[in-house]
Scaffold this active site. Structure first.
Site, PDB file in Angstrom:
ATOM      1  N   LEU F  83     -18.931  33.456  77.254  1.00  0.00           N
ATOM      2  CA  LEU F  83     -17.994  34.468  76.615  1.00  0.00           C
ATOM      3  C   LEU F  83     -17.389  34.629  78.292  1.00  0.00           C
ATOM      4  CD1 LEU F  83     -22.269  36.202  76.930  1.00  0.00           C
ATOM      5  CD2 LEU F  83     -19.846  36.583  75.299  1.00  0.00           C
ATOM      6  N   CYS F  84     -16.803  33.717  78.602  1.00  0.00           N
ATOM      7  CA  CYS F  84     -15.307  33.785  79.189  1.00  0.00           C
ATOM      8  C   CYS F  84     -14.498  33.495  78.403  1.00  0.00           C
ATOM      9  CB  CYS F  84     -14.966  32.276  79.741  1.00  0.00           C
ATOM     10  SG  CYS F  84     -15.982  32.366  81.326  1.00  0.00           S
ATOM     11  N   HIS F  85     -13.502  34.904  78.556  1.00  0.00           N
ATOM     12  CA  HIS F  85     -12.004  34.868  78.149  1.00  0.00           C
ATOM     13  C   HIS F  85     -11.341  33.837  77.974  1.00  0.00           C
ATOM     14  CE1 HIS F  85     -13.354  38.966  78.450  1.00  0.00           C
ATOM     15  NE2 HIS F  85     -12.841  39.193  77.831  1.00  0.00           N
ATOM     16  N   MET F 121     -14.695  32.298  87.350  1.00  0.00           N
ATOM     17  CA  MET F 121     -15.662  31.838  87.152  1.00  0.00           C
ATOM     18  C   MET F 121     -14.879  30.261  86.524  1.00  0.00           C
ATOM     19  SD  MET F 121     -18.101  32.979  86.606  1.00  0.00           S
ATOM     20  CE  MET F 121     -19.397  31.640  86.726  1.00  0.00           C
ATOM     21  N   GLU F 122     -13.919  30.731  86.629  1.00  0.00           N
ATOM     22  CA  GLU F 122     -12.729  29.272  86.641  1.00  0.00           C
ATOM     23  C   GLU F 122     -12.887  28.239  88.082  1.00  0.00           C
ATOM     24  OE1 GLU F 122     -11.881  31.749  84.957  1.00  0.00           O
ATOM     25  OE2 GLU F 122     -11.770  31.043  82.819  1.00  0.00           O
ATOM     26  N   ASP F 136     -21.553  11.504  90.259  1.00  0.00           N
ATOM     27  CA  ASP F 136     -21.765  10.189  88.995  1.00  0.00           C
ATOM     28  C   ASP F 136     -21.988   8.796  90.178  1.00  0.00           C
ATOM     29  OD1 ASP F 136     -22.050   9.090  86.440  1.00  0.00           O
ATOM     30  OD2 ASP F 136     -19.823   9.473  86.072  1.00  0.00           O
TER      31      ASP F 136
END
Lengths: 177, 177, 177, 177, 177, 177
Positions: F83-85, F121-122, F136
């Site tokens: 739902l992020c733009h 969020m980014e 990793d």
């Protein structure tokens, strides 16, 4: 170039003083109309050239596939090149010019946007992927093809205004954008 | 080449008799160990070369960024080149060799997989995107750089066995895989 | 259906007993040759149909662009449809049949792989995106186009062997796969 | 439509005079508030409909999965449809209306942005992928489902102002945006 | 560890003797059934926890959205983590356990495949993105949430057989896989 | 927070009154300069820490790979989090601070843009993927590593102005943006 730092000496984009990768900050740059033209070519055998181009016209979908691949690659530039800014291209065009005398396909891409960063990387990416796609379709016939001379021909917009590549092998693109 | 049709005359991959794009059918091909090596180069001014390579060592993250971009691009090959089959690379390696005398960075990619199709497009894509990424980091200093000589050096596996590019401008890659 | 649970009553794929999404487990399924064919169509005005198809041949790149979009979309199926398994298509083909009497373009996609899951979703995705791409190129001329009748025509491979769609719009399901 | 050329006769978007694909140039278009609504449906057997919808309410995550798939697909439109411009959606909404009498699920998507191009392709893509996702979850029970009637209901913004689909099966979307 | 080099001392994966990134070569590894479980959690205020979980049940689509995001992220692992091998997951499951006493949502992911490499990175990626998605939906109410304790719980398959995380935060590594 | 609804009580973003996922509408929000800083850490054994950091400097490409992965992940945020733009980041920076006393690598990301939505969020996504990438590369040596304490430290821009995380383990980021 619009993304250089403000010192007099040229320096690397996206690399900070510690030598670490860091996307250039363009937050406060102004939005201007920008365009860039890049070119490249795929060199091949005469037989392969004739497979693609016969009677002066390309056969079927060959160039169409490479053209679409180039256009789509321009839109993926920020995903492919780690420090490129995401941007919203307003125009991408990819053209081919078969050169029978040299047995090569010349590729040219034009990208445009109204934005904060130049679009030469998008144009170069479009050319590169269009060339790779031509290679892919001809590789069974001619694995010795060579992709060469990928370079920027011109760019407009941003701090540097209108830049045109100098002389040499260049077809100068003056009318390009 | 492993994807040619069975006729004697060479033809275009992925293009059917009507000239339409159509991914080659590899459903019934056998899985073999495959590898491909591709090379290319970025030619630049002496000043730009020195910005990247100083005292014999690359500065900071520059080559690391281009290496990662090349490795990731190899994995995206089927997304970039419309008719490439998706495949699962088992090894990707990207190497750089700064050549001070020519003021250029040589790029070499090795791709491997156990699969049904060759991996030369993946190796070529890795080289292309590694070159584009070097260009991106140096473009402020030197917009006239040229990416050239992107080609396959060798491939192994599949019907054609071990193929090595013939001499000429080639550094033959015999020891490459 | 190769991914149904073992009970006699049909049930939803990818939804567990609690009603939660959960990708079907195909780890222990065997690899077989699989194929699926899906079809669909874009209905448009007569004028728009004539813009695309003139004199019995499609104009320029129009169908080529939609064909490439369909092929690439098949490869992106697992990225688009949340619970689809990633897989490695060995063949994708997208065909168009302009139907002048109905003023519509019929679209057909064939997908193949040697794998653990069916490829009908890939074929349906190829058809859907080929239709959307045709729409995109004609939307300025005809915003009232309709994309319809996207469905699976046949599938082979896996537990159920060869399934062919029955006549009409019948839903029997029981013997389906 | 906002992307048509300026001549009086309708023409294909993204196709130049030579019949070659070329993304429409929107560089100089002004930014306006835009919205589009698209609809479609998945037709299925009564038994399958009941698997999804019981007692008037959808079971578990079924519609939630399809909704998310549709929203995410809207954001991928420019990656799926070769000549679509990349853009930054400011709103995506996907709604489902189970229609028991017809044994079908109606799907509706609304997309909005402040930008230079219309968003009907994004809305159509959201509807298409939401339908494909419903198909994916029900395909074991009912391989004969049909996805149909994908079309634009209304769009606002840009040169053409407010456009609403005429008559027919249309629920006219007047209050939609 | 299935991807370690053959020496006795532990070393970094994907980094060669020169310190350069290089995807581990798994070409000749055998295909085995593999699985991995990873866990993590999102810690939040009591008020936020209550917004998500009320009366013992999550509200609407909240957990469904995070679950789908986690499943899709597992499939994107090789695109996100530069040196991860592309692979074909045969099963992904993401579960949530709201823990009211701690005011946190526990997240658990299971990934499976029949392949040449372990799937712990895919499970960890699913957990991470599921947590980020929960954060995204709650951030307006509670910007101080914390995502923590993302770790591998167990893995099976490959040379090391069945590995289960020991109690506490112990790092022994030696017997690990 | 800039994306909350206008009521006094806090609520979930992207979830409508029916509990359905729906991307927040930001069409009419104004464009402002925005920035966010997020942090996190990877805890490992002393032996693993020493593998990465020796003599006070990270070995070869290890941190460079994780830095690039974090930067690229920030650009993929809208693809990962449903739902992020989509948005166009104007700056991404990822920093590492090896903490020998705790045997952990601290990770910090700064994201900036001139846009309509916050970029926390980014920044969180950049931190998460940088941590996963470190995991990793070290997993063969130390499968018991733990990724923890991923959180927002500060954000600026939008309705809420300058927000800084309170107290605790916070390095307050005041000078960060």
């Amino acid at each position: 170039m619009q993304e250089s730092n403000s010192s007099n000496s040229p320096s690397l984009s996206h690399i900070n003083a510690k030598g670490e990768a860091s996307m250039v900050d363009v937050t406060r740059k102004s939005v201007t109309q920008r365009a860039a033209v890049a070119t490249g070519k795929v060199m091949m055998s005469k037989a392969t050239f004739d497979l693609i181009v016969s009677g002066g016209h390309a056969k079927g979908d060959v160039l169409a596939v490479a053209r679409i691949a180039g256009i789509q690659a321009a839109k993926k530039c920020a995903d492919l090149i780690p420090l490129c800014h995401p941007l919203m291209l307003s125009k991408v065009q990819v053209d081919f010019e078969p050169d029978e005398s040299q047995s090569q396909i010349n590729v040219r891409a034009l990208c445009k946007l109204a934005g904060k960063t130049g679009v030469e990387m998008e144009a170069l990416t479009a050319v590169s992927v269009a060339c790779l796609t031509l290679f892919d379709m001809c590789k069974a016939a001619d694995p010795e093809m060579v992709i060469s001379d990928i370079k920027v021909q011109s760019k407009t917009g941003g701090k540097t205004g209108h830049w045109i590549r100098e002389q040499g092998t260049v077809n100068n693109g003056a009318s390009a954008c």
